[in-house]
Write an enzyme that holds these catalytic residues in place. Structure first.
Site, PDB file in Angstrom:
ATOM      1  N   THR A  19      17.126  -2.918 -27.017  1.00  0.00           N
ATOM      2  CA  THR A  19      15.891  -3.086 -27.791  1.00  0.00           C
ATOM      3  C   THR A  19      15.433  -1.765 -28.400  1.00  0.00           C
ATOM      4  O   THR A  19      15.127  -1.683 -29.591  1.00  0.00           O
ATOM      5  CB  THR A  19      14.770  -3.619 -26.880  1.00  0.00           C
ATOM      6  N   LYS A 112      14.167   7.516 -17.303  1.00  0.00           N
ATOM      7  CA  LYS A 112      13.398   8.098 -16.193  1.00  0.00           C
ATOM      8  C   LYS A 112      14.182   8.144 -14.896  1.00  0.00           C
ATOM      9  O   LYS A 112      13.985   9.041 -14.085  1.00  0.00           O
ATOM     10  CB  LYS A 112      12.087   7.346 -15.986  1.00  0.00           C
ATOM     11  N   LYS A 212       8.797   7.786 -12.748  1.00  0.00           N
ATOM     12  CA  LYS A 212       7.944   8.416 -13.758  1.00  0.00           C
ATOM     13  C   LYS A 212       7.010   9.441 -13.118  1.00  0.00           C
ATOM     14  O   LYS A 212       6.771  10.516 -13.672  1.00  0.00           O
ATOM     15  CB  LYS A 212       7.165   7.344 -14.505  1.00  0.00           C
TER      16      LYS A 212
END
Lengths: 438, 438
Positions: A19, A112, A212
């Protein structure tokens, strides 16, 4: 086939055409005018890599060199900067990033997991090779949180960085709150709608937030990146009863990642929290994310926006690419690698804060008093303790929910009190404990 | 006397030693270790300028060259970068900035009035001289809003930028809301507490917000800076009745600056607004500021934090100085001067939105119907119209407040309807009109 490159253009290779990768390719092919209008060299997409060359991604990539092997992007002479959108902390993503940095090529990544696991080694490699390593898209999608921590707080002392960092969790919690629905039902619906993965563990159990948070912690506190042994608690245990109680008490439940300086080191924790309903973070709903930074000079600044989505994430990658085109070359982790401090992590049991505790208490004389007594014994000061009458619709009532809100107290005291209450035999289920944040 | 300069240090001169200037001087003198830890050349304070050399500012500046004439900073050979904190759109501030840029020296300023009036000419001068012109501190104090617009949204189309940009107004409105107090009383108290100037016009009548909005508009839309003829309405007319009505209707009243792309140009307006109480901006209270940016790729991002204060504003100046030390050289207005578009401003009367209208209506048969009829005649669709019974404590009731909430409608229609209602003689005071924002 590769286009003849524009003069001085910065030639971009994208590995991973999911995507985000497809959205980025489309942006690079359609927005070059807007980008070069900023007076920087053009960004030119010259090569891509994906597992399947033939899949329709809604963008014509026939003019770009296609590599079946992502690592080949790193050595492709028509590529000046490598964008890694493959994902995963090992395997081709890591191989590609290492190869690109080793070749002295700047890398932009949204990965991440990779950074949480290998951020320090990759930063070291990037510095040694004099190549940029940029990753705005890896944390909080379209929100410019990385550059805020990297560029906007020089010379300041950060005392706390926290955030709503996982859109899937926030979406589920928001719907649970609005609809009074159970976790499992909302999760199933989120999966059907594409907001949650078939295997949701990574998101709902807090691991994505932890990755994160590991990155934010390093930037905020000037420490090495360290994601191991962080305290992590996901949102599976949150019930409609907790949502209802939160509402009545003026709270909202959010999954937060928090890194906070304390006397015994840096607390680093991921868990559901009760936030005052009037706080800024409590208004960050649905798939939105937010990052809050507390410093000695600014007090608190909060950044909110889209946490995921192809366009929003690609937009952050694009901002990083524009930095590369401009010649910006920040240190990957803000400070030079050799000045990053080793991690002194505070233990979770020394955490101090308010607690929401929901107990399912046996409906018999003395139970309530025994519970209050165990709390007092641990020196826990209570803000409120409320026995909620349960409707007797479904047969005889044998247990009653009791909701306790504590003043600021030590996590260890709460754990000890709960152990004692469970041992006393007055509860018929494990206590539900949710930490209260300001 | 000037210190011997450190090797490679970037030598800083500060003009203006008020709250922000003194805070900045203190930071430069005490935080050089933290700043150079980032791997950039040291920032060294070598010269200052102020009207009064002898005033105690809580920081020892005896080692710095003192200039009575700020323009002398520009030509001081011990100064590499000039910080302008004098303020004012003409006079010494302008003379100094022009002299510094003409000498090819980078300038960091917090002066929104100067930038709103002369931003375009100064940007042109800076570009021609190859000198940076940075001004993070000029808008929203410690919030990194300028760098977000400048660095984080390349290639994107901004549709709207808005914000709570004046801490004094937000402080007054927050207290009016919480205390049910009148504007004049809260203003007097704010003046006593130092949150409002003796002459509060610049803040409470919206001019300061307009200056900041002019800067944000240019960055967001790639237009020339233009602060003239903006629609500006301050907060003096807001009453406790409006606050009460807002609360009951689920709104909060905030002074917003809004620049928004429309079919007829860019709407640029400063006025009190009714914001949904559940919105992010509605939680930005007291002296805090916030900036919201809507783009085609991100949707909305919101940044909030301290809007003023010596330390917070100095922190933003420091971030700009660190950019100078790093060699970052962004275009002053993001795009090259010669590509900035002329301003096509939409007229306020073509604004479309919801409206809150409070009327003081003569207590006689037919008044209510006549009002509704005038609204209908203009094609205004009403969401609600409520006649509020006024307590009759203070003698006979001759007028009743009527609160109207419209659906989205044209500003011109509202104005025409109000003119007609006033002409009908059914109201005894000018209608109170507050625009509703999402």
């Amino acid at each position: 086939m590769t286009n003849a490159s524009s003069q001085n253009a910065v030639r971009v290779g994208i590995a991973g055409l999911g995507t985000v990768g497809s959205a980025l390719a489309r942006l690079l092919l359609t927005r070059s005018d807007a980008l070069t209008a900023e007076g920087t060299p053009a960004l030119q997409l010259t090569a891509v890599s994906a597992r399947d060359a033939s899949r329709d991604r809604g963008v014509d990539l026939s003019a770009q060199t296609f590599h079946g092997d992502p690592v080949a992007l790193a050595t492709d002479e028509s590529v000046d900067v490598v964008v890694e959108l493959i994902g995963g902390e090992e395997g081709p993503a890591k191989d590609l990033v290492e190869a690109a940095l080793s070749a002295g090529k700047p890398v932009v990544t949204a990965n991440k997991a990779l950074l949480a696991a290998h951020g320090l080694a990759l930063a070291e490699l990037a510095e040694r090779q004099g190549a940029s390593l940029l990753y705005e898209a890896a944390v909080a999608g379209g929100i410019p949180a990385i550059r805020a921590l990297r560029d906007a707080v020089p010379g300041q002392t950060v005392s706390r960085v926290s955030g709503i960092l996982n859109g899937t969790c926030n979406y589920i919690l928001t719907r649970m709150e609005r609809e009074g629905a159970a976790f499992d039902d909302v999760l199933a619906d989120a999966q059907a709608l594409g907001y949650a993965e078939a295997d949701p563990t990574f998101d709902v159990d807090g691991f994505d937030t932890a990755h994160k948070l590991a990155i934010l912690t390093s930037l905020a506190f000037g420490t090495e990146v360290e994601a191991q042994d962080m305290y992590i608690e996901g949102i599976r245990a949150i019930t409609p009863e907790d949502m209802q109680a939160a509402k009545e008490l003026g709270f909202r439940i959010k999954l937060l990642g928090v890194a906070q300086a304390t006397e015994t080191g840096i607390e680093q924790r991921v868990h559901p929290t009760m936030l005052p309903a009037s706080s800024l973070l409590a208004q960050v709903n649905g798939v939105l994310n937010a990052v809050a930074v507390d410093t000695d000079l600014l007090g608190e600044i909060v950044l909110s926006g889209p946490g995921a989505g192809g366009d929003a994430t690609a937009a952050s990658v694009l901002a990083d690419l524009q930095d590369v085109a401009r010649g910006a070359a920040p240190k990957p982790l803000r400070l030079p690698r050799d000045t990053l401090r080793r991690y002194q992590r505070a233990r979770m049991r020394t955490h101090e804060g308010g607690y929401y505790i929901r107990l399912s208490v046996v409906d018999q004389p003395g139970a309530f008093a025994a519970i209050a007594q165990q709390m007092a014994k641990q020196g826990i000061s209570l803000q409120s303790i409320v026995q909620r009458r349960q409707a007797a619709d479904d047969g005889p009532v044998t247990h009653q929910p009791v909701i306790i809100i504590t003043h600021e107290t030590l996590e260890q005291s709460v754990r000890d009190a709960m152990d004692a209450i469970v041992a006393d035999g007055f509860v018929n289920a494990a206590p539900q404990i949710i930490r209260i944040e300001r």
